[in-house]
Scaffold this active site. Sequence first.
Site, mmCIF file in Angstrom:
data_model
loop_
_atom_site.group_PDB
_atom_site.id
_atom_site.type_symbol
_atom_site.label_atom_id
_atom_site.label_comp_id
_atom_site.label_asym_id
_atom_site.label_seq_id
_atom_site.Cartn_x
_atom_site.Cartn_y
_atom_site.Cartn_z
ATOM 1 N N ARG A 1 0.854 -1.193 0.000
ATOM 2 C CA ARG A 1 0.000 0.000 0.000
ATOM 3 C C ARG A 1 0.881 1.231 0.000
ATOM 4 O O ARG A 1 1.736 1.380 0.872
ATOM 5 C CB ARG A 1 -0.861 0.027 1.272
ATOM 6 C CG ARG A 1 -1.992 -0.895 1.252
ATOM 7 C CD ARG A 1 -3.100 -0.496 2.213
ATOM 8 N NE ARG A 1 -2.695 0.002 3.523
ATOM 9 C CZ ARG A 1 -3.563 0.356 4.458
ATOM 10 N NH1 ARG A 1 -4.874 0.269 4.216
ATOM 11 N NH2 ARG A 1 -3.167 0.790 5.620
ATOM 12 N N THR B 1 -1.321 7.310 -0.436
ATOM 13 C CA THR B 1 -2.639 7.168 -1.079
ATOM 14 C C THR B 1 -3.412 5.942 -0.586
ATOM 15 O O THR B 1 -4.609 5.813 -0.849
ATOM 16 C CB THR B 1 -2.476 7.006 -2.603
ATOM 17 O OG1 THR B 1 -1.762 5.779 -2.833
ATOM 18 C CG2 THR B 1 -1.699 8.164 -3.203
ATOM 19 N N ASP C 1 0.213 -3.341 12.012
ATOM 20 C CA ASP C 1 0.704 -3.697 10.665
ATOM 21 C C ASP C 1 1.064 -5.189 10.662
ATOM 22 O O ASP C 1 2.027 -5.620 11.293
ATOM 23 C CB ASP C 1 1.936 -2.845 10.332
ATOM 24 C CG ASP C 1 2.375 -3.050 8.888
ATOM 25 O OD1 ASP C 1 2.460 -2.064 8.154
ATOM 26 O OD2 ASP C 1 2.620 -4.216 8.496
ATOM 27 N N ASP D 1 4.670 -6.210 9.480
ATOM 28 C CA ASP D 1 5.701 -5.876 10.468
ATOM 29 C C ASP D 1 5.640 -6.825 11.659
ATOM 30 O O ASP D 1 6.679 -7.217 12.201
ATOM 31 C CB ASP D 1 5.517 -4.431 10.960
ATOM 32 C CG ASP D 1 6.031 -3.419 9.945
ATOM 33 O OD1 ASP D 1 6.807 -3.814 9.055
ATOM 34 O OD2 ASP D 1 5.631 -2.246 10.039
HETATM 35 C C1 PRP Z 1 -1.274 -4.899 4.199
HETATM 36 C C2 PRP Z 1 -2.069 -6.171 4.251
HETATM 37 C C3 PRP Z 1 -2.847 -6.118 2.978
HETATM 38 C C4 PRP Z 1 -3.137 -4.653 2.836
HETATM 39 C C5 PRP Z 1 -4.551 -4.404 3.251
HETATM 40 O O1 PRP Z 1 -0.170 -4.999 3.382
HETATM 41 O O2 PRP Z 1 -1.266 -7.312 4.379
HETATM 42 O O3 PRP Z 1 -2.156 -6.615 1.856
HETATM 43 O O4 PRP Z 1 -2.230 -3.964 3.699
HETATM 44 O O5 PRP Z 1 -4.905 -3.083 3.053
HETATM 45 P P1 PRP Z 1 -5.983 -2.625 1.976
HETATM 46 O O6 PRP Z 1 -7.163 -3.528 2.141
HETATM 47 O O7 PRP Z 1 -6.259 -1.213 2.375
HETATM 48 O O8 PRP Z 1 -5.353 -2.734 0.623
HETATM 49 P P2 PRP Z 1 0.915 -3.819 3.214
HETATM 50 O O9 PRP Z 1 0.541 -2.966 2.076
HETATM 51 O O10 PRP Z 1 1.105 -3.152 4.528
HETATM 52 O O11 PRP Z 1 2.202 -4.603 2.761
HETATM 53 P P3 PRP Z 1 3.114 -5.648 3.574
HETATM 54 O O12 PRP Z 1 2.272 -6.898 3.783
HETATM 55 O O13 PRP Z 1 4.238 -5.883 2.639
HETATM 56 O O14 PRP Z 1 3.525 -5.028 4.868
HETATM 57 N N1 URA Z 2 -2.647 -3.401 6.721
HETATM 58 C C1 URA Z 2 -2.283 -3.842 7.942
HETATM 59 O O1 URA Z 2 -1.294 -4.574 8.086
HETATM 60 N N2 URA Z 2 -3.032 -3.456 8.994
HETATM 61 C C2 URA Z 2 -4.110 -2.687 8.861
HETATM 62 O O2 URA Z 2 -4.766 -2.378 9.882
HETATM 63 C C3 URA Z 2 -4.462 -2.227 7.590
HETATM 64 C C4 URA Z 2 -3.718 -2.607 6.519
#
Ligand code: PRP
Ligand code: URA
Length: 209
Positions: free
Chosen positions: A104, A108, A200, A203
């Site tokens: 993400r 945005t 997150d 993380d």
């Molecule tokens: C997180 C999560 C989803 C997304 C959800 O990933 O694992 O993929 O956010 O959010 P959305 O429904 O608003 O799209 P992130 O983008 O943080 O990436 P990561 O798993 O690499 O940390």
């Molecule tokens: N992605 C995450 O990992 N946590 C949230 O709460 C939303 C998006």
Amino acid sequence: MGKVVVMDHPLIRHKIGFIRRKETGTKEFRETISEIAMLICYEATRDLRLEDVEIETPICKTTVKQLAGKKLAVIPILRAGLGMVDGMLSMIPTAKVGHIGLYRDPDTSKPVEYYCKIPADCAEREVFVVDPMLATGGSAVEAISMLKMRGCKHIHFLCIIAAPKGIEVLKEAHPDVDIFIGSVDEKLNDHNYIVPGLGDAGDRIFGTK
Ligand code: PRP
Ligand code: URA
């Protein structure tokens, strides 16, 4: 029309309560995500078709059931979806595994694609897309669009925590997809994080913060 199934099993609810706690460490968080994935997988595979097959037990011949028809694929959305793969494979060990890389954009909240590698015969497979978090729905919608562009037809989406907005956005964009959810939370905050959520997920699984 796809269905939306929210888990009400006490084991799942208990385990989700545990991973929400801020003091839950990386090791326990990772292990519990995997256990929850296993339990959601059990429900998400409820409609798989069975066929009769003749076998012989040590006592006599008999007819038993075995999974019929379509082969399966598990497709995590990187990174956090990786945390659900082992649990899925412990239930469906012969499934092939694909990967979709999305993150993400912090400004945005829109998904940015960086990787896609899926089994060559994915169009013939029953596909289980996994990601612990369904927040705005952007990542799930984009991942499933990428799969459909590559011919996938039978798609299920499994997540551990979902915001109401994410569910609506995903249903609207892909009404044919079954959605399996561990818990539906209250809302999104100003940074599009799920409230109360668990922070997150990537993380917390990988210990990067
Ligand atoms: C997180 C999560 C989803 C997304 C959800 O990933 O694992 O993929 O956010 O959010 P959305 O429904 O608003 O799209 P992130 O983008 O943080 O990436 P990561 O798993 O690499 O940390
Ligand atoms: N992605 C995450 O990992 N946590 C949230 O709460 C939303 C998006």
